[in-house]
Design a protein around this motif. Structure first.
Motif, PDB file in Angstrom:
ATOM      1  N   ILE A 125       0.853  -1.179   0.000  1.00 52.35           N
ATOM      2  CA  ILE A 125       0.000   0.000   0.000  1.00 52.35           C
ATOM      3  C   ILE A 125       0.894   1.236   0.000  1.00 52.35           C
ATOM      4  O   ILE A 125       1.771   1.359   0.855  1.00 52.35           O
ATOM      5  CB  ILE A 125      -0.919   0.010   1.241  1.00 52.35           C
ATOM      6  CG1 ILE A 125      -1.828  -1.223   1.223  1.00 52.35           C
ATOM      7  CG2 ILE A 125      -1.735   1.299   1.290  1.00 52.35           C
ATOM      8  CD1 ILE A 125      -2.642  -1.390   2.494  1.00 52.35           C
ATOM      9  N   LEU A 178       0.901   4.957   0.734  1.00 53.43           N
ATOM     10  CA  LEU A 178       0.037   5.945   1.389  1.00 53.43           C
ATOM     11  C   LEU A 178       0.126   7.280   0.668  1.00 53.43           C
ATOM     12  O   LEU A 178       1.101   7.594  -0.003  1.00 53.43           O
ATOM     13  CB  LEU A 178       0.424   6.108   2.859  1.00 53.43           C
ATOM     14  CG  LEU A 178       0.169   4.905   3.755  1.00 53.43           C
ATOM     15  CD1 LEU A 178       0.471   5.278   5.198  1.00 53.43           C
ATOM     16  CD2 LEU A 178      -1.262   4.412   3.637  1.00 53.43           C
ATOM     17  N   ALA A 206       1.003  10.513   4.253  1.00 54.07           N
ATOM     18  CA  ALA A 206       1.647  10.190   5.528  1.00 54.07           C
ATOM     19  C   ALA A 206       2.832  11.111   5.789  1.00 54.07           C
ATOM     20  O   ALA A 206       3.514  11.536   4.860  1.00 54.07           O
ATOM     21  CB  ALA A 206       2.102   8.738   5.524  1.00 54.07           C
ATOM     22  N   THR A 207       3.048  11.444   7.064  1.00 50.61           N
ATOM     23  CA  THR A 207       4.225  12.225   7.456  1.00 50.61           C
ATOM     24  C   THR A 207       4.979  11.489   8.558  1.00 50.61           C
ATOM     25  O   THR A 207       5.682  12.096   9.350  1.00 50.61           O
ATOM     26  CB  THR A 207       3.810  13.618   7.959  1.00 50.61           C
ATOM     27  OG1 THR A 207       2.844  13.430   9.013  1.00 50.61           O
ATOM     28  CG2 THR A 207       3.188  14.449   6.868  1.00 50.61           C
ATOM     29  N   ARG A 231       9.312  12.753  -0.581  1.00 51.23           N
ATOM     30  CA  ARG A 231       8.592  12.049   0.481  1.00 51.23           C
ATOM     31  C   ARG A 231       7.653  10.988  -0.124  1.00 51.23           C
ATOM     32  O   ARG A 231       7.540   9.876   0.382  1.00 51.23           O
ATOM     33  CB  ARG A 231       7.817  13.088   1.289  1.00 51.23           C
ATOM     34  CG  ARG A 231       6.796  12.553   2.255  1.00 51.23           C
ATOM     35  CD  ARG A 231       7.450  11.893   3.466  1.00 51.23           C
ATOM     36  NE  ARG A 231       6.820  10.630   3.754  1.00 51.23           N
ATOM     37  CZ  ARG A 231       6.857  10.019   4.939  1.00 51.23           C
ATOM     38  NH1 ARG A 231       7.522  10.549   5.935  1.00 51.23           N
ATOM     39  NH2 ARG A 231       6.276   8.882   5.113  1.00 51.23           N
ATOM     40  N   ASP A 278       7.367   6.870   0.226  1.00 55.45           N
ATOM     41  CA  ASP A 278       6.139   6.087   0.431  1.00 55.45           C
ATOM     42  C   ASP A 278       6.045   4.934  -0.564  1.00 55.45           C
ATOM     43  O   ASP A 278       5.620   3.832  -0.214  1.00 55.45           O
ATOM     44  CB  ASP A 278       4.899   6.977   0.290  1.00 55.45           C
ATOM     45  CG  ASP A 278       4.760   7.943   1.460  1.00 55.45           C
ATOM     46  OD1 ASP A 278       5.151   7.571   2.576  1.00 55.45           O
ATOM     47  OD2 ASP A 278       4.276   9.069   1.249  1.00 55.45           O
ATOM     48  N   LEU A 286       8.446   2.210   0.549  1.00 54.06           N
ATOM     49  CA  LEU A 286       7.912   1.420   1.668  1.00 54.06           C
ATOM     50  C   LEU A 286       6.761   0.526   1.207  1.00 54.06           C
ATOM     51  O   LEU A 286       6.517  -0.519   1.793  1.00 54.06           O
ATOM     52  CB  LEU A 286       7.448   2.353   2.804  1.00 54.06           C
ATOM     53  CG  LEU A 286       8.558   3.185   3.445  1.00 54.06           C
ATOM     54  CD1 LEU A 286       7.982   4.130   4.492  1.00 54.06           C
ATOM     55  CD2 LEU A 286       9.631   2.294   4.069  1.00 54.06           C
TER      56      LEU A 286
END
Lengths: 277, 262
Positions: free
Chosen positions: A80, A82, A85-86, A135, A139, A142
């Motif tokens: 997944i 995202l 997200a932070t 960023r 994501d 990940l």
């Protein structure tokens, strides 16, 4: 073989239907794009498929399992990405990717994944210091570190500059080339056109059209628009057979600035969601 | 990897993130020590009958409050933040076992709490002539009071995290019980017998009073029981109340825990 099979999916919030009878079939290895305006039910549908949300009614099968009763083994087979997200702001890119690799039975090599998303130069930087586009690439890293069979991408390139989007597109093509099934939601129609084998348009909680980007909404057989500048000024003519029209016209006059256009995916899309001016 | 191994990996990660947040370390982690320096310096007299100084009394009590800070506040704010910034949502989409997340938090809180206790004791030893006990029985008391205190306050912190609408409001939500309890549980005001009995009666329903009392029994001479409401250390009752809060805290967590804000 289906990676995702959905029949009669329904979900309401406080009596208002967000998803109102959605059917979907996505084959293994397919890149599928779900298009739709904000509030159409895109994210709710995807979150139900990811196992993040309970459904009210309908049959849902993702990789042969029910996401409403997801096991750890099932979660290990999906990825997944995202959207906003932070998290992990104090960790470096490398620390975060290495740590998440530890959750999966057969992860990809962390350094290779960092290279793949183009963050090698930022591997030692804290996640909280990355630019918006960087960023999002973390994501993605990940999301794919666990070598997933199926990847969910919810509006992945929002905030990317054009070069970053092209890089991202080649990454998606690479994953698809390895046989990964990809479900993508996006606002960008050029993105759907560039990446997806098939697209579906969702509006008001229902699928209103489905097909390949080339044929969606009868796009391939729709009338073409022929424009030119003649002796009497700019001219426009719609026709199913532009070739004959042009042959006929060119016998009588010079066709300056001649263009022939089929409806763009954007034209079809705006028609489908009923927002065309 | 097993749940325990993943939990340990998460613990290392959580500690790294915690101690890299400079302003949190400076302003939250160091706050109890700062307050101890102030209180211990303002009230420096001796309680002759009990054989202790006021500043020693504050040191032992502040050790208890320090544990509440590093467990209850750290998790109350930390879990609310994890819920908001996508940490929990991301983890929910991976095969990580849910238990590993809580194991990681436990490692974080245990290490941070030990560090907090060490810092407060260092202040006590260096500034206020606190003598660390040599009797192993006292360190055994420390161990169980510490363990029960950390576990009960951690569980309550996780449960309380759900009360905060956002991570911005979480510190305010957590500070209300934290500061209120410090006033009525014999932390800011010492000795505890100086407080109205009814106030201490209310405090007796909550963990902080018992953690502080337990810590006084570890770090103060037995003559100091004269400064307790019951005139005794009440170890049995302390274990009972803290144990009960562990059970209540766990039940509250199981009933209220949410992975997202929606």
């Amino acid at each position: 073989m289906s990676a995702i099979r959905v029949r009669g999916l329904r979900k309401a919030y406080g009596g208002v239907a967000a998803v109102d009878g959605v059917d979907l079939d996505i084959a293994v290895g397919e890149v599928f794009a779900l298009l739709g305006p904000n509030g159409a039910g895109k994210s709710t549908t995807v979150e139900i498929l990811e196992g993040h949300r309970k459904r009210d009614a309908g049959e849902v099968e993702v990789l042969g399992g029910d996401p409403g009763r997801a096991s750890a083994a099932w979660r290990g087979r999906i990825g997944i990405v995202l959207q906003s997200a932070t998290d992990a702001a104090e960790l470096t890119v490398r620390e975060a990717v290495r740590h998440f690799a530890g959750y999966y039975p057969d992860p990809r090599d962390p350094d290779e994944v960092i290279e793949l998303v183009g963050l090698t130069g930022k591997a030692g930087a804290r996640a909280g210091r990355l630019s918006g586009g960087q960023r999002r690439r973390l994501d993605v890293a990940l999301g794919i570190i666990g070598r997933p069979e199926l990847v969910f991408l919810d509006e992945p390139t929002t905030g990317f500059d054009p070069e970053a989007r092209r890089q991202f597109w080649s990454l998606i093509r690479l994953l698809a080339g390895e046989g990964t099934t990809i479900l993508l939601t996006t606002h960008y129609l050029d993105e759907a056109e560039a990446l997806a084998d098939r697209v579906a348009v969702i509006a008001g909680g229902r699928i209103v059209a489905e097909g390949s980007p080339k044929t969606l909404g009868g796009r391939a057989t729709a009338e073409a628009t022929v424009r030119w500048v003649g002796a009497d000024g700019p001219q426009v003519r719609r026709t199913a057979d532009p070739q004959n029209l042009i042959v006929e016209l060119s016998r009588h006059e010079e066709l300056a600035e001649l263009t022939v256009a089929r409806p763009t995916l954007e034209d079809v899309y705006l028609d489908l969601i009923g927002e065309r001016a | 990897m097993s749940t325990v191994a993943i939990g340990a990996a998460r613990g290392r990660l959580e500690l790294r993130e915690f101690f890299r947040r400079k302003e949190a370390v400076v302003f939250t982690f160091s706050l109890p020590a700062f307050i101890l320096v102030l209180l211990g310096s303002v009230f420096s007299g001796d309680m002759v009958d009990a054989g202790v100084s006021m500043s020693q009394l504050f040191t032992a009590s502040m050790v208890g409050a320090g544990i509440l800070s590093t467990s209850f506040i750290t998790l109350g704010v930390g879990v609310a933040t994890d819920r908001e910034d996508g940490t929990l949502k991301r983890l929910r989409g991976t095969p990580m076992p849910a238990a590993a997340y809580f194991l990681g938090k436990l490692v974080l809180v245990a290490v941070a709490s030990l560090a907090e206790v060490a810092l407060l004791l260092a202040v006590g030893v260096l500034l206020f002539d606190v003598e660390l006990p040599t009797d192993p029985a006292r360190w055994l008391t420390f161990a169980w009071v510490f363990a029960l205190g950390v576990v009960s306050c951690s569980l309550l912190g996780i449960a309380a995290s759900g009360l905060a609408k956002s991570s911005r409001s979480a510190p305010a939500v957590m500070n209300l019980p934290y500061i209120g309890l410090q006033f009525i549980s014999g932390v800011f005001i010492n000795p505890i017998v100086a407080l109205p009995a009814a106030m201490v009666g209310v405090a007796s329903f909550f963990p902080l009073k018992w953690i502080c009392q337990g810590m006084r029994s570890v770090f103060l001479p037995d003559g100091a029981t004269a400064l307790e409401m019951a005139g005794a250390w009440e170890h049995g009752l302390t274990a009972l109340v803290l144990g009960a809060w562990c059970v209540v805290g766990l039940a509250l967590c199981l009933a209220t825990f949410r992975w997202t804000n929606k």
